[in-house]
Scaffold this motif. Structure first.
Motif, PDB file in Angstrom:
ATOM      1  N   THR A  47       0.809  -1.222   0.000  1.00 13.98           N
ATOM      2  CA  THR A  47       0.000   0.000   0.000  1.00 13.98           C
ATOM      3  C   THR A  47       0.848   1.281   0.000  1.00 13.98           C
ATOM      4  O   THR A  47       0.307   2.352  -0.212  1.00 13.98           O
ATOM      5  CB  THR A  47      -0.953   0.032   1.221  1.00 13.98           C
ATOM      6  OG1 THR A  47      -0.176  -0.187   2.404  1.00 13.98           O
ATOM      7  CG2 THR A  47      -2.031  -1.028   1.127  1.00 13.98           C
ATOM      8  N   THR A  48       2.146   1.170   0.259  1.00 13.16           N
ATOM      9  CA  THR A  48       2.992   2.380   0.259  1.00 13.16           C
ATOM     10  C   THR A  48       4.340   2.092  -0.420  1.00 13.16           C
ATOM     11  O   THR A  48       4.802   0.942  -0.472  1.00 13.16           O
ATOM     12  CB  THR A  48       3.316   2.860   1.695  1.00 13.16           C
ATOM     13  OG1 THR A  48       4.137   1.859   2.328  1.00 13.16           O
ATOM     14  CG2 THR A  48       2.067   3.093   2.522  1.00 13.16           C
ATOM     15  N   ARG A  92      -3.951  -2.450  -4.329  1.00 13.46           N
ATOM     16  CA  ARG A  92      -4.482  -1.654  -3.210  1.00 13.46           C
ATOM     17  C   ARG A  92      -3.888  -0.249  -3.174  1.00 13.46           C
ATOM     18  O   ARG A  92      -4.239   0.552  -2.330  1.00 13.46           O
ATOM     19  CB  ARG A  92      -4.258  -2.400  -1.887  1.00 13.46           C
ATOM     20  CG  ARG A  92      -5.146  -3.637  -1.818  1.00 13.46           C
ATOM     21  CD  ARG A  92      -5.103  -4.375  -0.508  1.00 13.46           C
ATOM     22  NE  ARG A  92      -5.919  -5.585  -0.626  1.00 13.46           N
ATOM     23  CZ  ARG A  92      -5.973  -6.552   0.261  1.00 13.46           C
ATOM     24  NH1 ARG A  92      -5.259  -6.485   1.369  1.00 13.46           N
ATOM     25  NH2 ARG A  92      -6.744  -7.601   0.058  1.00 13.46           N
ATOM     26  N   ASP A  94      -4.523   2.421  -5.031  1.00  8.86           N
ATOM     27  CA  ASP A  94      -5.498   2.773  -6.069  1.00  8.86           C
ATOM     28  C   ASP A  94      -6.036   4.189  -5.912  1.00  8.86           C
ATOM     29  O   ASP A  94      -7.184   4.470  -6.237  1.00  8.86           O
ATOM     30  CB  ASP A  94      -6.653   1.760  -6.075  1.00  8.86           C
ATOM     31  CG  ASP A  94      -7.377   1.726  -4.742  1.00  8.86           C
ATOM     32  OD1 ASP A  94      -6.935   2.422  -3.807  1.00  8.86           O
ATOM     33  OD2 ASP A  94      -8.389   1.016  -4.645  1.00  8.86           O
ATOM     34  N   ARG A  95      -5.180   5.097  -5.418  1.00  8.68           N
ATOM     35  CA  ARG A  95      -5.650   6.477  -5.243  1.00  8.68           C
ATOM     36  C   ARG A  95      -5.305   7.353  -6.457  1.00  8.68           C
ATOM     37  O   ARG A  95      -4.189   7.266  -6.982  1.00  8.68           O
ATOM     38  CB  ARG A  95      -5.013   7.099  -3.993  1.00  8.68           C
ATOM     39  CG  ARG A  95      -5.557   6.501  -2.697  1.00  8.68           C
ATOM     40  CD  ARG A  95      -4.839   7.095  -1.515  1.00  8.68           C
ATOM     41  NE  ARG A  95      -3.396   6.928  -1.617  1.00  8.68           N
ATOM     42  CZ  ARG A  95      -2.496   7.661  -0.959  1.00  8.68           C
ATOM     43  NH1 ARG A  95      -2.887   8.628  -0.143  1.00  8.68           N
ATOM     44  NH2 ARG A  95      -1.206   7.449  -1.084  1.00  8.68           N
ATOM     45  N   LEU A  97      -4.230  10.708  -7.018  1.00 10.14           N
ATOM     46  CA  LEU A  97      -3.656  11.660  -6.068  1.00 10.14           C
ATOM     47  C   LEU A  97      -3.940  13.108  -6.448  1.00 10.14           C
ATOM     48  O   LEU A  97      -4.071  13.967  -5.594  1.00 10.14           O
ATOM     49  CB  LEU A  97      -2.139  11.442  -5.967  1.00 10.14           C
ATOM     50  CG  LEU A  97      -1.736  10.034  -5.492  1.00 10.14           C
ATOM     51  CD1 LEU A  97      -0.246   9.816  -5.681  1.00 10.14           C
ATOM     52  CD2 LEU A  97      -2.122   9.829  -4.032  1.00 10.14           C
ATOM     53  N   VAL A 108      -1.390   9.449 -10.411  1.00 14.06           N
ATOM     54  CA  VAL A 108      -2.139   8.294  -9.881  1.00 14.06           C
ATOM     55  C   VAL A 108      -1.194   7.253  -9.305  1.00 14.06           C
ATOM     56  O   VAL A 108      -0.015   7.175  -9.685  1.00 14.06           O
ATOM     57  CB  VAL A 108      -2.985   7.616 -10.994  1.00 14.06           C
ATOM     58  CG1 VAL A 108      -3.988   8.581 -11.591  1.00 14.06           C
ATOM     59  CG2 VAL A 108      -2.102   7.023 -12.084  1.00 14.06           C
ATOM     60  N   GLU A 109      -1.749   6.447  -8.421  1.00 14.20           N
ATOM     61  CA  GLU A 109      -1.015   5.263  -7.968  1.00 14.20           C
ATOM     62  C   GLU A 109      -1.211   4.153  -9.013  1.00 14.20           C
ATOM     63  O   GLU A 109      -2.158   4.211  -9.819  1.00 14.20           O
ATOM     64  CB  GLU A 109      -1.531   4.848  -6.587  1.00 14.20           C
ATOM     65  CG  GLU A 109      -1.145   5.848  -5.505  1.00 14.20           C
ATOM     66  CD  GLU A 109      -1.493   5.357  -4.101  1.00 14.20           C
ATOM     67  OE1 GLU A 109      -0.702   5.616  -3.178  1.00 14.20           O
ATOM     68  OE2 GLU A 109      -2.560   4.736  -3.912  1.00 14.20           O
ATOM     69  N   VAL A 112      -4.742   2.130  -9.909  1.00 16.13           N
ATOM     70  CA  VAL A 112      -5.984   2.784 -10.367  1.00 16.13           C
ATOM     71  C   VAL A 112      -6.436   2.120 -11.669  1.00 16.13           C
ATOM     72  O   VAL A 112      -5.662   2.043 -12.635  1.00 16.13           O
ATOM     73  CB  VAL A 112      -5.745   4.296 -10.600  1.00 16.13           C
ATOM     74  CG1 VAL A 112      -6.947   4.946 -11.269  1.00 16.13           C
ATOM     75  CG2 VAL A 112      -5.419   4.979  -9.279  1.00 16.13           C
ATOM     76  N   GLU A 207       4.015   5.975  -8.186  1.00 11.93           N
ATOM     77  CA  GLU A 207       3.198   7.130  -8.610  1.00 11.93           C
ATOM     78  C   GLU A 207       3.519   7.400 -10.066  1.00 11.93           C
ATOM     79  O   GLU A 207       4.685   7.312 -10.466  1.00 11.93           O
ATOM     80  CB  GLU A 207       3.553   8.387  -7.801  1.00 11.93           C
ATOM     81  CG  GLU A 207       2.945   8.420  -6.433  1.00 11.93           C
ATOM     82  CD  GLU A 207       3.267   9.718  -5.690  1.00 11.93           C
ATOM     83  OE1 GLU A 207       3.577  10.741  -6.339  1.00 11.93           O
ATOM     84  OE2 GLU A 207       3.202   9.687  -4.452  1.00 11.93           O
TER      85      GLU A 207
END
Ligand code: FAD
Length: 462
Positions: A47-48, A92, A94-95, A97, A108-109, A112, A207
């Motif tokens: 997730t990061t 996961r 999936d933001r 940004l 975007v991550e 997405v 990103e």
């Protein structure tokens, strides 16, 4: 099997809810959307960027293969973990940004989904126009790593044309930023584009900065009917050199049309070849004017009928027919092979003609389709995978198709990538010096060869 100590270290990094080595998950992660099977030891949902960095440091120290994976719709075996190890699932992350219309960019991550980004951009009057056929499922990370193309490539190009920059975790765990959010830059080597189409072999994107473009306000959609693929190929070539660039030019052949009619209610005309064409512009008058020119060219190239979609429903039906290609073809037999060789526009009709001879020679059933406007041919060979003789014929036909595409000045893959499936053909297209430089680049980024090993012929010395 993963060592218990390493398993615990991974759980410490991502949390137990984001780690799995359950057999049922390992079966899912053993495949891509097309077929070959790998043998993952575990999977992590990251997730990061920091988690990814820690995992890469661990994997690099312990020499464990890591296979990055987004939505899993790839069809060249590039997410198949043949050498075991860790599958790194980025879905996961999936933001969206940032969407900045003034700068014409979004950030975007990688997880997405393409269609979700489109939904966010559309109300602002903007789009990422690459539109892969897998748009409702595939994710931006996968699209960038494969340099995905799609239905609108003829006019709008492919993913590479929209990637401005990114943040990447390198195989040794270091974070790197490439590119800018400006519309242009001449600053240094273009590391951004090195990652586009790199199939997860050089680093893991966390990103991505993408250029966005205004939505075209108006479209005109038509359907040309032809007696042969070759006539349709000529029509495409003439159209693309006429000064008009349609946004869509999709060819569908007889066997595919029959399959669509047998498996849907779309009631397509029973013909040899159909050519779906769409023009777009800011005004309806301009879209219609372009379409008139296209119709004229189709008729000059033996289209015996050209119809226009008069209602949104008629247009939707034509699109539904094209988008049903993979699902209906998959029902034709128990095995399917999809290729995506691409040739210069002037060679498209010849490619259709010569490939026709190949399939006749091997007596194969092939659902023919093509993003023809950019020379990208998608034969879907359907066959009984339990029949050894048949499998051998498919392999021979495939070999001949790749040789033919290269002879015509083309490429092995316009958008699906090399992965493992086409790795053995790389030296047909790339000379020994180019192969050597690609392997040198891979070694510079990933000296221990832990990131997606075995793909793109980067490990071989031939
Ligand atoms: C029905 C169907 C239709 C299709 N139509 C098209 C089409 O029109 N055009 C087209 O181009 N393709 C098409 N494809 C193929 C596929 O959808 C594309 O290759 C797509 O870009 C893969 O995206 P994904 O999210 O599924 O990525 P995945 O398949 O999960 O991964 C693809 C590659 O990206 C790498 N990767 C994923 N995330 C990252 C990351 N964060 N950092 C680094 N590497 C990463 C993986 O290692 C792998 O090499 C189609 C497939 C199907 C099943």
């Amino acid at each position: 099997m993963l060592d218990e100590k390493i398993k615990q270290e991974l759980i410490d990094i991502v949390g137990s809810e984001n780690f799995t080595d359950a057999k049922i998950d390992m079966v899912s992660y053993a495949y891509d959307a097309m077929g070959p099977k790998g043998n993952p030891d575990c999977a992590v949902w990251v997730t990061t960027a920091e988690q990814i960095s820690e995992i890469m440091k661990l994997a690099n120290r312990e020499m464990i293969p890591v296979t990055p994976r987004a939505a899993g719709t790839g069809i060249a075996g590039m997410i198949v973990p043949f050498q075991g190890g860790i599958v790194m699932d980025v879905m996961r992350m999936d933001r969206i940004l940032e969407i900045n219309v003034e700068d014409r960019v979004c950030i975007v991550e990688p997880g997405v989904v393409y269609a979700d980004l489109q939904k966010a951009l559309a109300p602002l009057g903007f789009t990422l126009p690459t539109e892969p056929g897998s748009s409702i499922a595939s994710a931006i990370g996968g699209n960038v790593a494969t340099n995905a193309g799609g239905l609108k490539g003829a006019k709008y190009g492919s993913t590479k044309d929209y990637v401005l920059g990114m943040t990447v975790v390198l195989p040794d765990g270091r974070l790197m930023k490439t590119g800018t959010r400006t519309m242009k830059t001449s600053s240094g080597y273009n590391l951004t584009q090195l990652f586009v189409g790199s199939e997860g072999t050089l680093g893991i994107m966390t990103e991505i900065i993408l250029k966005i473009v205004p939505l075209a306000g108006a479209t005109a959609t038509g359907l040309g009917l032809f007696n042969s693929l070759e006539d349709a190929g000529n029509a495409v070539c003439r159209t693309m050199s006429s000064g008009v660039i349609p946004s869509v030019m999709e060819v569908m052949g007889r066997y595919l049309i029959q399959a669509i009619n047998e498996n849907t209610d779309l009631k397509l005309p029973d013909v040899d070849t159909m050519l779906l064409v769409e023009t777009d512009a800011y005004t309806q008058g301009d879209a219609d004017m372009q379409m008139e020119k296209v119709i004229e060219i189709f008729k000059e190239n033996n289209a015996f009928e050209v119809t226009l979609a008069k209602t949104p429903q008629e247009r939707a039906d034509l699109w539904a027919a094209r988008k049903s290609t993979y699902p209906v073809s998959a029902r034709l037999n128990n095995s399917i092979l999809v290729e995506d060789v691409t040739v210069p526009m002037s060679q498209l009709a010849r490619l259709f003609r010569e490939f026709g001879k190949i399939i006749e020679k091997y007596e194969l059933k092939v659902a023919m389709c093509a993003h023809a406007g950019d020379g990208n041919f998608h034969p879907l060979i359907t066959f009984d995978g339990r029949d050894e003789e048949m499998v051998e014929k498919v392999e021979k036909a495939n070999d001949e198709l790749f040789k033919l595409a290269i002879e015509l000045g083309g490429t092995l893959t316009g958008e699906h990538g090399i992965g493992i499936v086409k790795a053995k053909y790389m030296s047909l297209e790339h000379d020994p010096v180019a192969m050597d430089m690609m392997r040198t680049v891979k070694r510079a980024f990933d000296p221990n060869n832990i990131l997606n090993p075995g793909k793109m012929a980067l490990d071989n010395d031939d």
